[in-house]
Design an enzyme around this catalytic site. Structure first.
Site, PDB file in Angstrom:
ATOM      1  CD1 TRP A 127      -2.316  -2.125   1.728  1.00 20.37           C
ATOM      2  CD2 TRP A 127      -3.052  -1.047  -0.096  1.00 20.37           C
ATOM      3  NE1 TRP A 127      -3.379  -2.828   1.209  1.00 20.37           N
ATOM      4  CE2 TRP A 127      -3.854  -2.201   0.096  1.00 20.37           C
ATOM      5  CE3 TRP A 127      -3.325  -0.224  -1.181  1.00 20.37           C
ATOM      6  CZ2 TRP A 127      -4.905  -2.536  -0.761  1.00 20.37           C
ATOM      7  CZ3 TRP A 127      -4.372  -0.562  -2.038  1.00 20.37           C
ATOM      8  CH2 TRP A 127      -5.143  -1.698  -1.818  1.00 20.37           C
TER       9      TRP A 127
ATOM     10  CG  ASP B 227      -3.363   4.033   3.970  1.00 15.04           C
ATOM     11  OD1 ASP B 227      -4.395   3.838   4.646  1.00 15.04           O
ATOM     12  OD2 ASP B 227      -3.166   3.505   2.858  1.00 15.04           O
TER      13      ASP B 227
ATOM     14  CE  LYS C 169      -9.420  -2.549   3.170  1.00 13.21           C
ATOM     15  NZ  LYS C 169      -8.180  -1.861   2.883  1.00 13.21           N
TER      16      LYS C 169
END
Ligand SMILES: *Cc1c(COP(=O)(O)O)cnc(C)c1O
Length: 380
Positions: A104, A178, A202
């Site tokens: 990511w 993030d 999530k």
């Protein structure tokens, strides 16, 4: 039929009481005669829902008053562009430093290159993203527009258990994190963070809603090409209503925040309780993996994720079986599915298995998984 245990990385399992409450309120929210989806975002009812959600989130994460909370959209990937569009202008050459610890942050660096001068200050790629390079070795520039990292790498299972103190590393820049896949599973040291962003699907609620928590002094540097509805200053000034916000997703997130506030574990409450539970869940699964001859997790224990646990079954030669179509992996997944243990297949870029253990995963789910893994190993 009992609910299966859903180990998906996202969209992910939700607290059952939250789903029940949403179902009960679907047609009529608090006697107003309308469902939340049908309400005007400018109306008094939704105004209440939004204000309560923000207040509860602030309480849960102890967000200081000089940070703005934005209920945005587009997912974390949209904000891989919006963050540089909003912050890169803080530096004349748009210098952006990125610490790459998995898929990511790598993606974030790639996207930021479209908007700024990206410098990779450190990377765990050479070792296959199994550790976080020691911050003392990071090659940070002195004053970039910002430094980006992904505080929990959902795919590689690598988590920062402490955020770096950039000032102590000689870098005068805000830290951007993030936090998509571990937000609300642990407290955040806001003195070390300038901006945090994450998708809701999530650990919070429905996909689409994307949280941004940003220090006030970082607003107002958007590049002229930044879309107006994604200009964080505009969003802050208009209480997340530069356009129609994802109203139902905000409502669902608000229900999750309420649920979190009421959770208790070991005499702790809210996010502290969630952290205690996350530690127990992760410990149980990592212990099972580490004590077995069949399973392996390659990540350095100092940075193993509490939320996302990738693991491999070994082949007869002892090597990790990455290929999902290998008969042993297939047998493992089929046996799991038959026991109501769902979505254990690893991300395609890594292979093997992955169990995501978010806030809504009960300890009983982890116990059931561990029991199955031990039984499968005995039979293998
Ligand atoms: C899932 C995830 C993303 C991507 O989120 P989208 O909502 O699909 O854009 C980005 N970063 C992290 C850490 C993630 O876990």
């Amino acid at each position: 039929m009992p609910r299966p245990y859903n180990f998906s990385a996202g969209p992910a399992t939700m607290p059952e009481p939250v789903l029940q409450q949403a179902a009960a309120e679907m047609l009529d929210w608090h006697g107003c005669g309308m469902g939340v989806m049908e309400m005007s975002h400018r109306g008094v009812h939704f105004g209440e829902i939004l204000a309560q959600a923000e207040a509860d989130l602030r309480a849960l994460l102890a967000i200081p008053a000089h940070f703005k909370v934005l209920f945005s959209q587009g997912g974390a990937l949209a904000h891989n562009a919006m963050v540089p569009l909003n912050l890169a202008g803080r530096h004349p050459q748009r210098a952006i430093d990125v610490v790459v610890t998995g898929a990511w942050s790598q993606k974030s660096a790639q996207e930021a290159r479209r908007y700024g001068d990206v410098h990779i200050a450190a990377s765990g790629q050479a070792e296959g993203f199994v550790h976080i390079p020691n911050p003392a070795t990071w090659q940070l520039r002195t004053q970039p527009a910002y430094v980006h990292l992904c505080s929990n790498e959902t795919i590689h299972g690598v988590e920062f258990h402490t955020l770096p103190d950039l000032a102590a590393l000689g870098c005068d820049a805000p830290l951007v994190i993030d936090f998509s896949s571990h937000v609300l599973s642990r407290p955040i040291d806001w003195s070390r963070v300038g901006l945090a962003f994450g998708g809701a699907q999530k650990n919070i609620g429905p996909a689409g809603l994307t949280l941004v928590v940003v220090r006030e002094d970082l607003l107002g540097h958007a590049l002229p090409t930044c879309p107006t509805v994604f200009d964080y200053r505009v969003l802050a000034e208009q209480q997340s209503m530069a356009n129609t916000p994802p109203t139902y997703a905000i409502y669902m997130a608000g229900l999750v925040f309420r649920w979190l506030l009421a959770q208790q574990e070991d005499g702790l409450q809210g996010v502290a309780a969630m952290e205690a539970r996350a530690c127990k869940r992760a410990q149980r699964l990592y212990d099972c993996i580490d004590r077995s001859a069949l399973y392996i997790n390659p990540v350095d224990p100092s940075c193993r994720s509490r939320m996302n646990v990738p693991f491999f079954l070994r082949g007869d030669d002892g090597q990790p079986l990455r290929d999902a179509s290998h008969p042993r992996n297939q047998a493992f997944l089929q046996g799991a599915q038959a026991r109501g243990l769902l979505q254990l297949k690893g991300h395609k870029s890594v292979g093997g298995m992955r169990a995501s253990l978010y806030n809504a995963m009960p300890m009983a789910g982890v116990e059931a998984l561990v029991e199955y893994m031990q039984e499968f190993e005995r039979r293998a």
